[in-house]
Design an enzyme around this catalytic site. Sequence first.
Site, PDB file in Angstrom:
ATOM      1  N   LYS A 239      -2.889   2.586  11.030  1.00 14.39           N
ATOM      2  CA  LYS A 239      -4.022   1.945  11.699  1.00 14.39           C
ATOM      3  C   LYS A 239      -3.679   1.703  13.166  1.00 14.39           C
ATOM      4  CE  LYS A 239      -5.343  -0.297   7.424  1.00 14.39           C
ATOM      5  NZ  LYS A 239      -5.028  -1.463   6.573  1.00 14.39           N
ATOM      6  N   ARG A 294      -0.450  -8.572  -0.152  1.00 17.50           N
ATOM      7  CA  ARG A 294       0.409  -9.207   0.853  1.00 17.50           C
ATOM      8  C   ARG A 294      -0.474  -9.692   2.017  1.00 17.50           C
ATOM      9  NH1 ARG A 294       0.230  -3.685   1.721  1.00 17.50           N
ATOM     10  NH2 ARG A 294      -0.609  -3.202   3.782  1.00 17.50           N
ATOM     11  N   ARG A 340      -2.798  -2.335  17.965  1.00 17.45           N
ATOM     12  CA  ARG A 340      -1.362  -2.393  17.694  1.00 17.45           C
ATOM     13  C   ARG A 340      -0.639  -1.708  18.843  1.00 17.45           C
ATOM     14  NH1 ARG A 340      -0.555  -1.287  11.237  1.00 17.45           N
ATOM     15  NH2 ARG A 340      -2.357  -2.488  10.533  1.00 17.45           N
TER      16      ARG A 340
END
Length: 460
Positions: A239, A294, A340
Site C-alpha cells: 500500500k 492486528r 507511506r
Amino acid sequence: MELFKKILIANRGEIAVRVIRACRELGIKTAVVYADVEKDALHVRLADEAICIGPSNPSQSYLNIPAIISAADIADAEAIHPGYGFLSENPHFAEACATSGITFIGPTAETIRMGGDKAKARQMMKRKGVPVVPGSDGPVNSEDAVIKIAKKIGFPVLLKASAGGGGRGMRVVREEQELSQAFMMAQREALAAFGNGDLYVEKYLPSIRHVEVQVMADGKGNVVHLGERDCTVQRRHQKLIEESPSPIATASFRKRIGEYAVKAAKAFKYRNAGTIEFIVDDDQNIYFMEINTRIQVEHPVTEEITGVDLIKEQIRVAAGLPLSFRQNQIKPSGHVIEVRVNAEDPERFVPCPGKLQVFNLPGGPGVRVDTCAYAGWTVPPYYDSMIAKLIVHAPTRDEAIARMKRALHEFTIEGIKTTIPFFLRIFNHPDFIKGAFNTAFVERVMNAERQPEKKNGNGS
Ligand code: MV4
C-alpha cells in the site's frame, strides 16, 4: 479494573514509538526489545527500558519467541503489544504469552488461526451472510474440483493459497487448458512458501478497489466499526496511499460495508482492533477478502477521522475493560489521507537505506507524522523501508489533497531517496483527483511516464 503497570513492545520502528506514546499517556511503563544494530533507534531512546534480544536478522530478534518472552519476564511486563508484522499474527506467540502468564494485546490464538486460514474464513463468511466472490466452498483438493467450479462461474478464475494472503500465492487462470499446470504450480508454491498447499478458487474480478473497515471489539459482545479506508493506491501489494472516506463511498455504501464488517467480526468472536478487508468491483459490489487480526500501518487514518485512539483502546480491551464508545458515538468528520514515506528510489521502488543528513518534518494545521526517524539516524537495511507516515486531515477531499501537497513540499529528507517525489506526481494526477482509479493505477501511471508518446499506456 485497572490497566497494566508495564507493557513490553515486541516491535521496532514507528509502531513501537506509537505504542510508547499511548502507554505514556495512560501512565503505563514501557519496555522495548531491540536488535543489536538498533541501539540508536528512537523506540530504544523513548522507552523506559530497552532489552537487546539478538542480532539484526529478524528471525533471531524480533521474531524470536523465547527471547521476547524472556525479555517480558526480565522486565516484569504484564502484557505484550506486538505491533504489526513480526509476531503480531502468530498464534503460537499468542499461546506462548498465555502459557507464561502474559497478556497478548490482540485476539485469541484461535481467532488468529481462523483468520489465517483464508479458505475457512471465506466459507464461514458465506455461511454468515457476508458476501464473498463466487467460487469454492472452502479449500479445493483436486484439479477436477476446480474445473467443476470454473465451468459454473466461468473463466477467468483465481487460485489462491489458503495460508497466503495479502496477494501472496495467487494465480489467474484464463482458460481450461491452463488449469492443470496452474493448479500444480500454485499448490507446490503454497506448500513451499507457507507449509500448506491448500488452495481455494474465486472468480477473477479484473477491475477492483481495496476498501477495508476498521473494527474494534471487546470480546464481551461489543463490536463497533470505525468507518472504511480506501487502500486502492498500491504497487505489488504494497500500500502507498490510504484515505477515508473512500472516494467512491455513498451513504448507503458506507452503511452496507460497515454492517458486513461488524457481522464478520462477530463471526470471528473478535476482540482487539481488527480490519475486515473487502474488494469492491466497478458496480460497487462488496466482497469479503480477509480479516487482519492486528493493528495496521494505516490505523492513523481512522484515528484522525474518528478521534479514537486505537492503541489505547487495544490496551483497554486487553485489560478486560469494555469498549469506551458505542456505534452511535462514532461520527467520522472531514477527509484524511495518509502516505507511506519509504526509504526507496521512487523510480523503481527499491530500498535505499543510509544516513539521514537532513530530516525536517512538515507541520501546521491538520498534519500528523508518525515516524521513528531523526536527522543523523541511519536507516538500517534489514527491515521494512517505511520510515514515516504522513497523515493530513481537512474538511474535504480537495482540501486534504492541497494540504498533502503542501506538507510533502515541507518534508525535507536528504541523504537517502524517498517516495516523496512519487507522491507529488500522484496528487497532481487528474484520475487521483477525480477519485477514478482501481488497483492498476500506479502501474498505469508509471508506464505512461516511461512511454510518454503512448496515450494509453495501461500495459495490456
Ligand atoms: C482478488 C482480485 C481479483 N479477483 N480476488 C490481492 C490481495 C488479496 N487480499 C486479494 N487480492 C486480490 N484478490 C478476486 N476474486 C484481485 C486482487 C488484487 C488486489 C486486491 C486488493 C488490492 C490490490 C490488489 C492488486 C492486485 C490484485
